[in-house]
Design a protein around this motif. Structure first.
Motif, PDB file in Angstrom:
ATOM      1  N   LEU A   1       0.825  -1.204   0.000  1.00 42.93           N
ATOM      2  CA  LEU A   1       0.000   0.000   0.000  1.00 42.93           C
ATOM      3  C   LEU A   1       0.860   1.257   0.000  1.00 42.93           C
ATOM      4  CD1 LEU A   1      -2.735  -1.141   2.544  1.00 42.93           C
ATOM      5  CD2 LEU A   1      -2.897  -1.073   0.045  1.00 42.93           C
ATOM      6  N   ALA A   2       1.965   1.249   0.740  1.00 46.34           N
ATOM      7  CA  ALA A   2       2.853   2.419   0.750  1.00 46.34           C
ATOM      8  C   ALA A   2       3.477   2.632  -0.623  1.00 46.34           C
ATOM      9  CB  ALA A   2       3.932   2.254   1.818  1.00 46.34           C
ATOM     10  N   TRP A   3       3.873   1.551  -1.288  1.00 48.85           N
ATOM     11  CA  TRP A   3       4.437   1.661  -2.636  1.00 48.85           C
ATOM     12  C   TRP A   3       3.385   2.196  -3.610  1.00 48.85           C
ATOM     13  CZ3 TRP A   3       7.108   2.805  -6.441  1.00 48.85           C
ATOM     14  CH2 TRP A   3       7.132   2.146  -7.675  1.00 48.85           C
ATOM     15  N   SER A   4       2.147   1.738  -3.471  1.00 48.99           N
ATOM     16  CA  SER A   4       1.066   2.259  -4.302  1.00 48.99           C
ATOM     17  C   SER A   4       0.904   3.760  -4.104  1.00 48.99           C
ATOM     18  CB  SER A   4      -0.245   1.539  -3.963  1.00 48.99           C
ATOM     19  OG  SER A   4      -1.340   2.129  -4.605  1.00 48.99           O
ATOM     20  N   LYS A   5       0.994   4.216  -2.866  1.00 47.33           N
ATOM     21  CA  LYS A   5       0.868   5.645  -2.579  1.00 47.33           C
ATOM     22  C   LYS A   5       2.059   6.434  -3.108  1.00 47.33           C
ATOM     23  CE  LYS A   5      -2.215   5.203   1.400  1.00 47.33           C
ATOM     24  NZ  LYS A   5      -3.301   6.023   0.795  1.00 47.33           N
TER      25      LYS A   5
ATOM     26  N   VAL B   1      -4.576  16.361 -13.111  1.00 46.62           N
ATOM     27  CA  VAL B   1      -5.598  17.101 -12.378  1.00 46.62           C
ATOM     28  C   VAL B   1      -5.034  17.536 -11.031  1.00 46.62           C
ATOM     29  CG1 VAL B   1      -7.884  16.926 -11.313  1.00 46.62           C
ATOM     30  CG2 VAL B   1      -7.468  15.880 -13.540  1.00 46.62           C
ATOM     31  N   ASP B   2      -5.436  18.722 -10.601  1.00 40.49           N
ATOM     32  CA  ASP B   2      -4.962  19.285  -9.331  1.00 40.49           C
ATOM     33  C   ASP B   2      -5.712  18.617  -8.184  1.00 40.49           C
ATOM     34  OD1 ASP B   2      -4.155  20.752  -7.189  1.00 40.49           O
ATOM     35  OD2 ASP B   2      -4.764  22.693  -7.974  1.00 40.49           O
ATOM     36  N   VAL B   3      -5.062  17.669  -7.532  1.00 36.52           N
ATOM     37  CA  VAL B   3      -5.683  16.945  -6.415  1.00 36.52           C
ATOM     38  C   VAL B   3      -4.874  17.120  -5.134  1.00 36.52           C
ATOM     39  CG1 VAL B   3      -6.819  15.242  -7.877  1.00 36.52           C
ATOM     40  CG2 VAL B   3      -4.500  14.789  -7.061  1.00 36.52           C
ATOM     41  N   GLN B   4      -4.024  18.143  -5.112  1.00 33.30           N
ATOM     42  CA  GLN B   4      -3.224  18.436  -3.927  1.00 33.30           C
ATOM     43  C   GLN B   4      -3.208  19.943  -3.704  1.00 33.30           C
ATOM     44  OE1 GLN B   4       0.082  15.048  -3.536  1.00 33.30           O
ATOM     45  NE2 GLN B   4       0.545  16.516  -5.123  1.00 33.30           N
ATOM     46  N   ASP B   5      -3.233  20.340  -2.455  1.00 39.79           N
ATOM     47  CA  ASP B   5      -3.168  21.757  -2.119  1.00 39.79           C
ATOM     48  C   ASP B   5      -2.175  21.987  -1.000  1.00 39.79           C
ATOM     49  OD1 ASP B   5      -4.919  22.816  -3.965  1.00 39.79           O
ATOM     50  OD2 ASP B   5      -6.677  22.561  -2.706  1.00 39.79           O
ATOM     51  N   ALA B   6      -1.490  23.112  -1.108  1.00 37.67           N
ATOM     52  CA  ALA B   6      -0.611  23.564  -0.033  1.00 37.67           C
ATOM     53  C   ALA B   6      -1.345  24.628   0.775  1.00 37.67           C
ATOM     54  CB  ALA B   6       0.681  24.133  -0.612  1.00 37.67           C
TER      55      ALA B   6
ATOM     56  N   SER C   1      -3.350  16.147   0.520  1.00 42.23           N
ATOM     57  CA  SER C   1      -3.197  15.284  -0.642  1.00 42.23           C
ATOM     58  C   SER C   1      -4.123  14.090  -0.533  1.00 42.23           C
ATOM     59  CB  SER C   1      -1.748  14.796  -0.762  1.00 42.23           C
ATOM     60  OG  SER C   1      -1.623  13.845  -1.797  1.00 42.23           O
ATOM     61  N   LEU C   2      -4.784  13.778  -1.645  1.00 40.03           N
ATOM     62  CA  LEU C   2      -5.630  12.584  -1.679  1.00 40.03           C
ATOM     63  C   LEU C   2      -4.828  11.318  -1.437  1.00 40.03           C
ATOM     64  CD1 LEU C   2      -8.092  13.162  -4.660  1.00 40.03           C
ATOM     65  CD2 LEU C   2      -8.693  12.727  -2.286  1.00 40.03           C
ATOM     66  N   VAL C   3      -3.544  11.374  -1.742  1.00 37.46           N
ATOM     67  CA  VAL C   3      -2.701  10.187  -1.552  1.00 37.46           C
ATOM     68  C   VAL C   3      -2.673   9.765  -0.090  1.00 37.46           C
ATOM     69  CG1 VAL C   3      -0.338   9.312  -1.783  1.00 37.46           C
ATOM     70  CG2 VAL C   3      -1.307  10.770  -3.560  1.00 37.46           C
ATOM     71  N   LEU C   4      -2.834  10.721   0.814  1.00 35.84           N
ATOM     72  CA  LEU C   4      -2.768  10.420   2.247  1.00 35.84           C
ATOM     73  C   LEU C   4      -4.100   9.957   2.813  1.00 35.84           C
ATOM     74  CD1 LEU C   4      -0.513  13.413   3.380  1.00 35.84           C
ATOM     75  CD2 LEU C   4       0.159  11.100   2.698  1.00 35.84           C
TER      76      LEU C   4
ATOM     77  N   ARG D   1     -15.313   3.462 -10.372  1.00 37.01           N
ATOM     78  CA  ARG D   1     -16.030   4.030  -9.225  1.00 37.01           C
ATOM     79  C   ARG D   1     -15.244   3.811  -7.939  1.00 37.01           C
ATOM     80  NH1 ARG D   1     -21.295   5.592  -8.035  1.00 37.01           N
ATOM     81  NH2 ARG D   1     -22.013   5.032 -10.133  1.00 37.01           N
ATOM     82  N   ARG D   2     -14.469   2.736  -7.876  1.00 37.89           N
ATOM     83  CA  ARG D   2     -13.666   2.442  -6.693  1.00 37.89           C
ATOM     84  C   ARG D   2     -12.278   3.076  -6.761  1.00 37.89           C
ATOM     85  NH1 ARG D   2     -15.179  -1.705  -3.617  1.00 37.89           N
ATOM     86  NH2 ARG D   2     -14.131  -0.390  -2.063  1.00 37.89           N
ATOM     87  N   TRP D   3     -11.912   3.622  -7.914  1.00 41.67           N
ATOM     88  CA  TRP D   3     -10.569   4.174  -8.116  1.00 41.67           C
ATOM     89  C   TRP D   3     -10.481   5.541  -7.451  1.00 41.67           C
ATOM     90  CZ3 TRP D   3      -6.704   1.674 -11.054  1.00 41.67           C
ATOM     91  CH2 TRP D   3      -5.532   2.413 -11.277  1.00 41.67           C
ATOM     92  N   SER D   4      -9.444   5.758  -6.664  1.00 41.39           N
ATOM     93  CA  SER D   4      -9.294   7.018  -5.959  1.00 41.39           C
ATOM     94  C   SER D   4      -8.066   7.793  -6.418  1.00 41.39           C
ATOM     95  CB  SER D   4      -9.210   6.778  -4.446  1.00 41.39           C
ATOM     96  OG  SER D   4      -9.063   7.979  -3.746  1.00 41.39           O
TER      97      SER D   4
END
Length: 822
Positions: free
Chosen positions: A175-179, A324-329, A395-398, A424-427
């Motif tokens: 899971l960490a490698w996927s992230k 796509v912008d999926v992270q914000d500072a 971040s969506l990754v987290l 639908r399950r993909w994040s």
């Protein structure tokens, strides 16, 4: 799309104390023995039955099992057989544990990764796994660990040189490698930090002038007129309108598909080539997984179960980075008296404090990194270059997600509806999917969660203390961009803008220039029907649309009074066909001129920020931010407009003088790098890729691990994208095609694929670099599917069994589809 392990050489210390005598004495044990692929029957505790591992002559394993648990057990086993070092390196990057084996030279990377907290997020995600996800991950990890237990003296050469043994593998590692992969192709927040610096130093008006905009008229991934469900919103404000709320005074890939009426076969053809940083071994690993009820083949990632892109006999799919912008500072206000407290909506909140201890080789005591986590995410400021303000990363990754569940559904999908159910399950990561099936359908879909912001557009860091810039949910799945059987008869994605301003939801991103997408569209429209050979030629296309246009503008310059060398250069550019072949002299002149003109235009405005703009290095792990992915359209826009105010500070009274000055500087650079003779100024002599292993950064080990230096054609604007960082021209370090596939839905047995290096990660293996000549020459190997074809190309057969004695059962042939029928 980018890979962290390809960049580690800049921080490597020298923990390799291996003499020539030791290497000679250990040649067999360390070099040849791990590279040998065993055949016959092998007992492996943990299997329920017997799995056949049949490797073809390209080193691709075809795994046949009678149940899903055994299948993924065997996939973990063969991943470890061929790529254990790569898996170990990637999980150490994700966990922030490189310094345990490399020493203090990688401590900065570890500090960064501990602050981001991918492993913390993976631990959380592991507690929320669904039953099938957990079973698949546990089976996969059991296969990896079975290899580790049974091969203590067959470990990779890297483990011997670095003197360590890999620990057992766990679902958290997967899971960490996927992230980590998701994070590496979702780096928008670094562009936000760069923009904030430009706004602070230059003001919003001048910063807006430096912003490369997506060119009007370039292709959209989803064309206007498609039907969407959702709420109307206003068109996004321009960058200069961010001043009111700033509070201050960031892959690439190609994929395309044509419908049957545009295909020579009468059924869809699908092509895909994801672009990632060059590395050895290559990031992808091909495998063919077969069960009685379903089968799938294509590219996998060692360390993760399943197939990332490929086909399953019913559907085929390819992916590109969605951009796509999926992270914000977020800028945070910390209490100066209580450093773990931060302001939110007029009150003080206590942040979560995590103490991270990092073991460092050669040091008795661990390094300590204290991480403060706000409601927006971890504070990453201490590892940002030149950034003193507290910056938190959202971040969506987290966030917890279900990547294994989505991947399983995708691997087993048989039609568009089941494919969409998988998405639908993909994040994360947010990627563009190109689709085709054997019934003749084609489509495009954006997969992943896209945040909706209560205020602002994610262009720059937001003030976290106001509470006004929070994420207010996500674009509903039904409202995501999709196109099923588009009227044009084709769909494409090349990291270009996905939707236009009339789309009902605001989906913003760091789109690259649309020139690659435009070239793909032009070629798809250039003939009525396309063959597999046509698609293969397209994947090798090195024509540069902006290069041809810029050369035409240079060709219009008057050359009276110019030096003979300058006149010769102008003549070459006038005659140039726009193809960036490795032997092109005009191509080399264009690329050198392009970079000089860009610097001459921007340096007077950037002043002390010039190197930061061109370097794009925010946290020390990226070679370039997304600013310069749109530099060609920026140049063309100004060449067409030729506004006098842009000449200020250049020392040139006219645009013609500026162009001639930039061209003269480019020629001087070429003389310095390639010598005085213009005949030797070829693009391939400048533009190369060094295919190097992490340990190959050492001169002693380079001959053992590296695969040489290769001249390349193309650039960031050609379909054959071979991008280079502007601060390190012209070597390819950013992106290049890491895998190519072409799937023929009329007969999937005709499908082909190739990746950059070879299937094996062992330097002593014949499959360490055997795919490289195919990749370099634009050739492929067959993506074998039918059992008869696999048997005809078999190189070795290994039977993994969980019990002793009885003969192995006949391996499963997979589902009885037309593709699998005898």
């Amino acid at each position: 799309m980018g890979s962290f392990s390809a960049r580690l050489g800049r921080w490597l210390a020298a923990p390799l104390a291996v003499g020539a005598a030791a290497l000679g004495a250990g040649y067999y044990l360390a070099w040849k023995r791990p590279a040998q692929t065993p055949s016959g029957m092998q007992q492996v505790p943990g299997l329920q039955g017997t799995v056949e591992v049949r490797r073809d002559r390209w080193g691709v394993p075809h795994l046949s099992a009678t149940n899903q648990a055994d299948l993924f057990f065997a996939q973990g086993y063969v991943h470890a057989q061929d790529r254990l070092w790569q898996m170990e390196l990637n999980r150490r990057v994700a966990a922030g544990r490189l310094s345990e084996i490399f020493g203090a030279g990688t401590l900065d990377i570890d500090r960064f990764m501990r602050r981001i907290g991918l492993r913390r997020a993976a631990l959380d995600e592991a507690t929320q796994l669904e039953q099938e996800e957990r079973e698949v991950l546990e089976a996969y990890c059991a296969g990896v660990n079975a290899f580790l237990r049974g091969n203590r003296w067959r470990l990779p050469l890297e483990c011997l040189l670095l003197r360590f043994r890999p620990e057992p593998w766990s679902p958290v590692d997967c899971l960490a490698w996927s992230k980590l992969m998701a994070l590496s192709i979702s780096l928008n927040w670094d562009s936000e930090v760069l923009r904030a610096r430009f706004v602070a130093a230059l003001g919003p008006e001048r910063a807006a002038e430096l912003e490369p905009l997506y060119p009007e008229g370039h292709p959209l991934a989803v064309p206007p007129g498609a039907v969407y469900r959702g709420l109307d919103i206003a068109v996004v404000e321009k960058l200069r309108q961010v001043q009111a709320y700033v509070g201050l005074s960031m892959g690439g890939s190609n994929a395309w598909v044509v419908a049957g009426d545009r295909s020579a076969t009468g059924k869809p053809l699908l092509a895909c080539d994801p672009h990632l940083a060059p590395e050895v071994p290559g990031i992808w690993y091909e495998n063919h997984l077969v069960l009685p009820e379903w089968a799938v083949t294509g590219a996998s990632l060692p360390g993760l179960p399943g197939v990332i892109m490929g086909h399953n006999g019913h559907i085929a799919w390819g992916i590109t980075a969605g951009m796509v912008d999926v992270q914000d500072a977020y800028l945070e206000r910390l209490d100066p008296e209580r450093p773990h407290w931060y302001e939110y909506r007029g009150a003080w909140e206590l942040g979560q404090v995590v103490r991270e201890e990092i073991r460092v080789r050669g040091r008795a005591e661990p390094a300590v990194e204290e991480v403060l986590i706000t409601r927006h995410g971890p504070i990453v400021t201490p590892v940002l270059r030149n950034e003193a303000r507290p910056v938190a990363l959202r971040s969506l990754v987290l966030d917890p997600s279900h990547p294994i569940a989505a991947g399983l559904l995708l691997n087993r999908a048989r039609n568009w509806d089941e494919f969409c159910a998988a998405l639908r399950r993909w994040s994360v990561p947010v990627v563009s999917f190109l689709y085709a099936d054997t019934d003749g359908n084609t489509g495009y879909a954006l997969g992943g969660r896209v945040p909706m912001r209560a205020k602002g557009h994610g262009l720059v860091p937001a003030p976290g203390w106001t509470g006004e810039f929070e994420w207010a949910g996500f674009v509903p799945f039904e409202g995501m961009p999709r196109a099923f059987n588009p009227d044009a008869g084709f769909a494409l994605s090349a990291n270009n803008r996905i939707v236009g301003p009339d789309f009902p939801y605001h989906i913003e991103g760091e789109w690259v220039d649309g020139f690659r997408a435009q070239r793909i569209a032009n070629l798809l429209l250039s003939r009525e029907r396309h063959s597999l050979a046509d698609f293969a030629a397209m994947q090798q296309d090195v024509f540069t649309i902006p290069g041809k246009r810029i050369a035409e503008q240079l060709g219009n310059l008057r050359s009276e009074g110019a030096t003979p060398e300058l006149r010769q250069a102008l003549d070459l550019l006038r005659a140039w066909d726009g193809y960036l072949h490795p032997d092109s002299t005009a191509g080399a002149i264009y690329e050198a001129f392009r970079l000089r003109l860009l610097r001459n235009l921007l340096a007077p405005r950037l002043n002390d920020l010039t190197e930061e703009y061109f370097g794009g290095e925010v946290h020390g792990l990226t070679y370039t931010a997304t600013y310069l992915l749109r530099a060609s359209s920026f140049l063309l826009r100004h060449l067409n407009q030729r506004e006098p105010r842009w000449l200020e500070g250049t020392g040139c009274p006219t645009w013609e003088a500026l162009l001639l000055k930039s061209l003269e500087e480019a020629l001087e650079e070429l003389r310095g790098q390639l010598g005085p003779e213009p005949d030797r100024w070829t693009w391939g002599r400048l533009h190369t890729v060094v295919l190097s292993h992490v340990l190959g950064r050492s001169r002693v080990l380079a001959p053992l691990f590296n695969l040489g230096t290769w001249p390349l054609g193309g650039d960031m604007d050609s379909i054959l994208q071979t991008a280079f960082p502007h601060r390190l021209p012209y070597r390819v370090r950013s992106w290049m095609p890491s895998y190519r596939q072409i799937i023929d839905l009329a007969d999937v047995r005709r499908s082909v694929a190739v990746h950059t290096t070879g299937q094996s990660g062992h330097p002593g293996s014949p499959h360490y670099g055997d795919l490289l000549p195919l990749w370099y020459q634009g050739r492929y190997h067959p993506l074998l599917w039918d059992r008869a074809d696999v048997e005809a190309q078999t190189e070795s057969v290994l039977l993994l069994t969980g019990s002793e004695g009885p003969a192995a059962p006949e391996p499963a042939e997979g589902p009885r589809t037309a593709a699998h029928a005898p």
